[in-house]
Design a protein around this motif. Structure first.
Motif, PDB file in Angstrom:
ATOM      1  N   PRO A 142       0.441  -0.937   0.021  1.00 35.12           N
ATOM      2  CA  PRO A 142      -0.081  -0.286   0.346  1.00 35.12           C
ATOM      3  C   PRO A 142       0.773   1.433   0.211  1.00 35.12           C
ATOM      4  CG  PRO A 142      -1.100  -2.239   1.496  1.00 35.12           C
ATOM      5  CD  PRO A 142       0.511  -2.332   1.080  1.00 35.12           C
ATOM      6  N   ASN A 143       1.893   1.341   1.078  1.00 33.99           N
ATOM      7  CA  ASN A 143       2.671   2.369   0.588  1.00 33.99           C
ATOM      8  C   ASN A 143       3.877   2.592  -0.490  1.00 33.99           C
ATOM      9  OD1 ASN A 143       2.915   3.127   3.577  1.00 33.99           O
ATOM     10  ND2 ASN A 143       3.758   0.433   3.464  1.00 33.99           N
ATOM     11  N   GLU A 144       3.916   1.861  -1.202  1.00 39.52           N
ATOM     12  CA  GLU A 144       4.536   1.909  -2.889  1.00 39.52           C
ATOM     13  C   GLU A 144       2.678   2.741  -4.022  1.00 39.52           C
ATOM     14  OE1 GLU A 144       6.803  -1.814  -4.073  1.00 39.52           O
ATOM     15  OE2 GLU A 144       7.565  -1.491  -2.689  1.00 39.52           O
ATOM     16  N   LEU A 145       1.929   1.847  -3.761  1.00 35.65           N
ATOM     17  CA  LEU A 145       1.064   2.586  -4.495  1.00 35.65           C
ATOM     18  C   LEU A 145       0.699   3.718  -3.422  1.00 35.65           C
ATOM     19  CD1 LEU A 145      -1.559   2.176  -5.523  1.00 35.65           C
ATOM     20  CD2 LEU A 145      -2.929   1.081  -4.139  1.00 35.65           C
ATOM     21  N   ALA A 146       0.925   4.494  -2.831  1.00 37.40           N
ATOM     22  CA  ALA A 146       1.060   5.404  -2.659  1.00 37.40           C
ATOM     23  C   ALA A 146       1.442   7.003  -2.804  1.00 37.40           C
ATOM     24  CB  ALA A 146       0.369   5.734  -1.138  1.00 37.40           C
ATOM     25  N   LEU A 147       2.673   6.190  -2.233  1.00 39.92           N
ATOM     26  CA  LEU A 147       3.862   6.665  -3.012  1.00 39.92           C
ATOM     27  C   LEU A 147       3.954   7.329  -4.750  1.00 39.92           C
ATOM     28  CD1 LEU A 147       6.911   8.432  -3.795  1.00 39.92           C
ATOM     29  CD2 LEU A 147       7.828   6.318  -3.921  1.00 39.92           C
ATOM     30  N   THR A 148       3.592   6.218  -5.784  1.00 40.09           N
ATOM     31  CA  THR A 148       3.106   5.876  -7.126  1.00 40.09           C
ATOM     32  C   THR A 148       2.196   7.209  -7.483  1.00 40.09           C
ATOM     33  OG1 THR A 148       3.907   3.584  -7.154  1.00 40.09           O
ATOM     34  CG2 THR A 148       3.642   4.412  -8.901  1.00 40.09           C
ATOM     35  N   SER A 149       0.964   6.826  -7.015  1.00 41.13           N
ATOM     36  CA  SER A 149      -0.296   7.474  -7.416  1.00 41.13           C
ATOM     37  C   SER A 149      -0.176   9.006  -7.397  1.00 41.13           C
ATOM     38  CB  SER A 149      -1.481   7.388  -7.013  1.00 41.13           C
ATOM     39  OG  SER A 149      -1.048   7.148  -5.607  1.00 41.13           O
ATOM     40  N   GLY A 150       0.514   9.345  -6.108  1.00 42.33           N
ATOM     41  CA  GLY A 150       1.191  10.751  -5.905  1.00 42.33           C
ATOM     42  C   GLY A 150       2.156  11.491  -6.007  1.00 42.33           C
ATOM     43  N   ILE A 151       3.038  11.359  -7.598  1.00 43.30           N
ATOM     44  CA  ILE A 151       3.737  12.168  -7.337  1.00 43.30           C
ATOM     45  C   ILE A 151       3.585  12.128  -9.014  1.00 43.30           C
ATOM     46  CG2 ILE A 151       6.059  10.744  -6.052  1.00 43.30           C
ATOM     47  CD1 ILE A 151       6.449   8.944  -8.686  1.00 43.30           C
ATOM     48  N   VAL A 152       2.386  11.682  -9.497  1.00 45.18           N
ATOM     49  CA  VAL A 152       2.145  11.917 -10.607  1.00 45.18           C
ATOM     50  C   VAL A 152       1.152  13.330 -10.851  1.00 45.18           C
ATOM     51  CG1 VAL A 152       1.619   9.234 -11.481  1.00 45.18           C
ATOM     52  CG2 VAL A 152      -0.233  10.267 -10.952  1.00 45.18           C
ATOM     53  N   LEU A 153       0.824  13.692  -9.581  1.00 45.17           N
ATOM     54  CA  LEU A 153      -0.443  14.276  -9.711  1.00 45.17           C
ATOM     55  C   LEU A 153       0.027  15.942 -10.442  1.00 45.17           C
ATOM     56  CD1 LEU A 153      -2.835  16.125  -8.856  1.00 45.17           C
ATOM     57  CD2 LEU A 153      -1.596  16.208  -6.652  1.00 45.17           C
ATOM     58  N   PRO A 154       1.174  16.234 -10.140  1.00 43.50           N
ATOM     59  CA  PRO A 154       1.939  17.703 -11.217  1.00 43.50           C
ATOM     60  C   PRO A 154       2.134  17.347 -12.091  1.00 43.50           C
ATOM     61  CG  PRO A 154       3.442  16.900  -9.442  1.00 43.50           C
ATOM     62  CD  PRO A 154       2.317  15.968  -9.368  1.00 43.50           C
ATOM     63  N   PHE A 155       1.698  16.016 -13.047  1.00 49.67           N
ATOM     64  CA  PHE A 155       2.041  16.306 -14.756  1.00 49.67           C
ATOM     65  C   PHE A 155       0.131  16.334 -15.255  1.00 49.67           C
ATOM     66  CE2 PHE A 155       5.182  12.818 -14.298  1.00 49.67           C
ATOM     67  CZ  PHE A 155       5.550  13.446 -14.667  1.00 49.67           C
ATOM     68  N   SER A 156      -0.627  16.458 -14.471  1.00 52.84           N
ATOM     69  CA  SER A 156      -2.133  17.060 -14.404  1.00 52.84           C
ATOM     70  C   SER A 156      -1.758  18.125 -14.588  1.00 52.84           C
ATOM     71  CB  SER A 156      -3.252  16.495 -13.484  1.00 52.84           C
ATOM     72  OG  SER A 156      -3.240  17.137 -12.635  1.00 52.84           O
ATOM     73  N   PHE A 157      -1.162  19.329 -13.966  1.00 58.00           N
ATOM     74  CA  PHE A 157      -0.745  20.501 -13.367  1.00 58.00           C
ATOM     75  C   PHE A 157       0.234  21.179 -14.611  1.00 58.00           C
ATOM     76  CE2 PHE A 157      -0.830  20.452  -8.574  1.00 58.00           C
ATOM     77  CZ  PHE A 157      -1.997  20.482  -8.523  1.00 58.00           C
ATOM     78  N   ALA A 158       0.528  19.902 -15.462  1.00 53.15           N
ATOM     79  CA  ALA A 158       1.712  20.306 -16.682  1.00 53.15           C
ATOM     80  C   ALA A 158       0.700  21.242 -17.672  1.00 53.15           C
ATOM     81  CB  ALA A 158       2.528  19.926 -16.328  1.00 53.15           C
ATOM     82  N   LEU A 159       0.086  19.571 -17.984  1.00 54.08           N
ATOM     83  CA  LEU A 159      -1.167  19.489 -18.784  1.00 54.08           C
ATOM     84  C   LEU A 159      -2.114  20.879 -18.556  1.00 54.08           C
ATOM     85  CD1 LEU A 159      -1.871  15.819 -19.455  1.00 54.08           C
ATOM     86  CD2 LEU A 159      -0.180  17.024 -20.627  1.00 54.08           C
ATOM     87  N   PHE A 160      -2.690  21.450 -17.963  1.00 56.48           N
ATOM     88  CA  PHE A 160      -3.443  22.319 -17.309  1.00 56.48           C
ATOM     89  C   PHE A 160      -2.919  23.570 -18.504  1.00 56.48           C
ATOM     90  CE2 PHE A 160      -5.618  25.771 -15.644  1.00 56.48           C
ATOM     91  CZ  PHE A 160      -6.486  25.748 -15.560  1.00 56.48           C
ATOM     92  N   GLU A 161      -0.986  23.954 -17.189  1.00 55.94           N
ATOM     93  CA  GLU A 161      -0.511  24.778 -17.876  1.00 55.94           C
ATOM     94  C   GLU A 161      -0.315  25.088 -19.319  1.00 55.94           C
ATOM     95  OE1 GLU A 161       0.542  27.929 -15.503  1.00 55.94           O
ATOM     96  OE2 GLU A 161      -0.406  26.714 -14.279  1.00 55.94           O
TER      97      GLU A 161
END
Length: 460
Positions: free
Chosen positions: A202-221
């Protein structure tokens, strides 16, 4: 670019693990098929002149790490050489293909978007799993012996583990778990959501999903549309919910770090307030508490002390690639310590040099292209890679991620970003200078000293 389809399919395979949830895929050699497709495409791209192979700043150090892993494994445990060689080779090749297969921001955007989609995919499956009903899982000897507890759902509902043994239809010779059952035959572990394969923890899943978030910000930018605004909002909700359901304290820190770095770096004090507002609910709702959390913390401290002892046993070369568990029944749960214990000081330096250069690519780009509308794309993606990787650096402090595919995928993405910037500005350059070497040695020594003092203070 003909290499990209193979590389994208390889990323999807690494995250998606289709061979583990559908038996029809198990017999197909997807890994080698997509590797072959990617290399064939790269060869055609080079032959046709579509791509000029540019070495990323991390490539030299990645080669050093790879060769050192192979060497230490051959010296310390030749019996496991074949299996270990394949494992570390796939890790290195994954980095190499992602970092060197494309050219320009169009190719980089496709790679980053693929990682975003797969991160949202595993987070979405976790959210569905977390709200699914509990079922009885019949344990088997084969499954129970794998990484993490798992089982086969038998369709009976339950509230407690004992219900599975006492309700009609129970097999008196079977052991049962009572867990939530989600999509793709996934199940929780002690009520905590997870994915499959390399993301069973579960900890690895949390890390893996959390670090992709900024890519959605970049697409919006890049394009401030209503659809992309919904993508940002949806990503925030899905990822935050998934991390809450993992009950991962490390995942909380990753999420807070990602938002903190992104918004503080981009908007200053206003960004800090904005990021805190988004992170507050997760920090309040997620994570384990009480005796279980304290037991986990004590266990990890013990492992840290054991890791330092393993290094003292093998002060020059380390215990060897993938040899930590030959000396302790659990792995290190700290990527930095794992690199020291298994690869020694030289191996740790080479591995942390990759981390240092990955950070330096984004930081150098943000400083060099701070002004100018024509550099908006560089700033957006550099910021996304920086904040995501800072979250990674925090998360791997609590996980054995030294050779993990997800970490090396991000090494590759940073390398691909370097190549894309290089296409816009041929004078852009990032390398490890003498002052960087001194800083890195200081950081490595300071980290080892801090871990030593911490474990001694805790009585280990």
């Amino acid at each position: 670019m003909l290499a990209l389809p193979g590389v994208i399919l390889l990323i999807i395979f690494i995250y998606g693990r289709p061979q583990e949830w559908d038996e029809r895929f198990a017999a197909l050699p997807f890994l080698y098929l997509w590797l072959g497709l990617a290399f064939m495409g790269m060869g055609l791209d080079l032959a046709l002149g579509k791509v000029k192979l540019k070495a990323t700043p991390q490539l030299r150090w990645a080669i050093f790490v790879y060769l050192w892993c192979v060497f230490t494994l051959g010296v310390r445990n030749p019996a496991e050489f074949s299996e270990g060689f394949v494992s570390v080779s796939v890790t290195f090749v994954l980095f190499f293909l992602i970092g060197h297969s494309g050219e320009g921001f169009a190719a980089f955007r496709k790679l980053a978007t693929t990682v975003l989609i797969m991160g949202l995919f595993v987070a979405g499956v976790a959210v569905h799993q977390g709200f699914s009903p509990f079922q009885c899982l019949a344990m088997t000897e084969t499954i129970a012996g794998s990484r993490g507890e798992a089982g086969i759902p038998d369709g009976r509902s339950c509230e407690r583990r004992i219900d599975c043994r006492e309700s009609p239809g129970a097999d008196p010779d079977a052991e049962y778990l009572c867990e939530r059952v989600g999509l793709f035959k996934t199940t929780t572990i002690n009520g905590r959501v997870r994915w499959r394969g390399v993301l069973q923890d579960p900890n690895e899943l949390a890390l893996t999903s959390g670090i992709v978030l900024p890519f959605s910000f970049a697409l919006f930018e890049q394009k401030r549309s209503f659809t992309r605004a919904l993508l940002v909002l949806g990503s925030l909700l899905v990822i935050a919910t998934a991390i809450i359901l993992t009950q991962s304290r490390g995942g909380q820190l990753v999420f807070a770090t990602v938002l903190g770095v992104y918004f503080v770096k981009k908007y200053g004090i206003r960004g800090a307030i904005f990021g805190a507002i988004f992170a507050a609910p997760l920090m309040l709702l997620g994570g384990r508490e009480g005796g279980e959390a304290e037991e986990s913390a004590n266990e990890r401290t013990e492992i840290l002390a054991e890791g330092l002892n393993i290094w003292r046993m093998f002060p020059l070369m380390g215990a060897g690639f993938r040899q930590f568990t030959e000396h302790h029944w659990l792995t290190a749960h700290n990527a930095y310590l794992l690199s020291l214990a298994e690869l020694g000081p030289l191996g740790m330096f080479m591995w942390t040099a990759m981390i240092y250069l990955t950070l330096k690519i984004s930081l150098t780009a943000l400083k060099r292209y701070e002004h100018g509308a024509q550099f908006a794309m560089i700033r957006a993606w550099s910021m996304a890679v920086l904040s995501g990787f800072c979250g990674m650096m925090v998360g791997i402090f609590f996980l054995s991620f030294t050779y993990h595919y997800v970490l090396w995928i991000y090494f590759g993405l940073a390398g691909a970003l370097y190549g894309a910037i290089k296409g816009v500005d041929p004078n852009f350059s990032v390398r490890l200078e003498k002052r960087d070497v001194l800083r890195l040695v200081g950081v490595d020594v300071g980290l080892v000293l801090a871990l030593t003092l911490y474990t001694k203070a805790k009585g280990y």
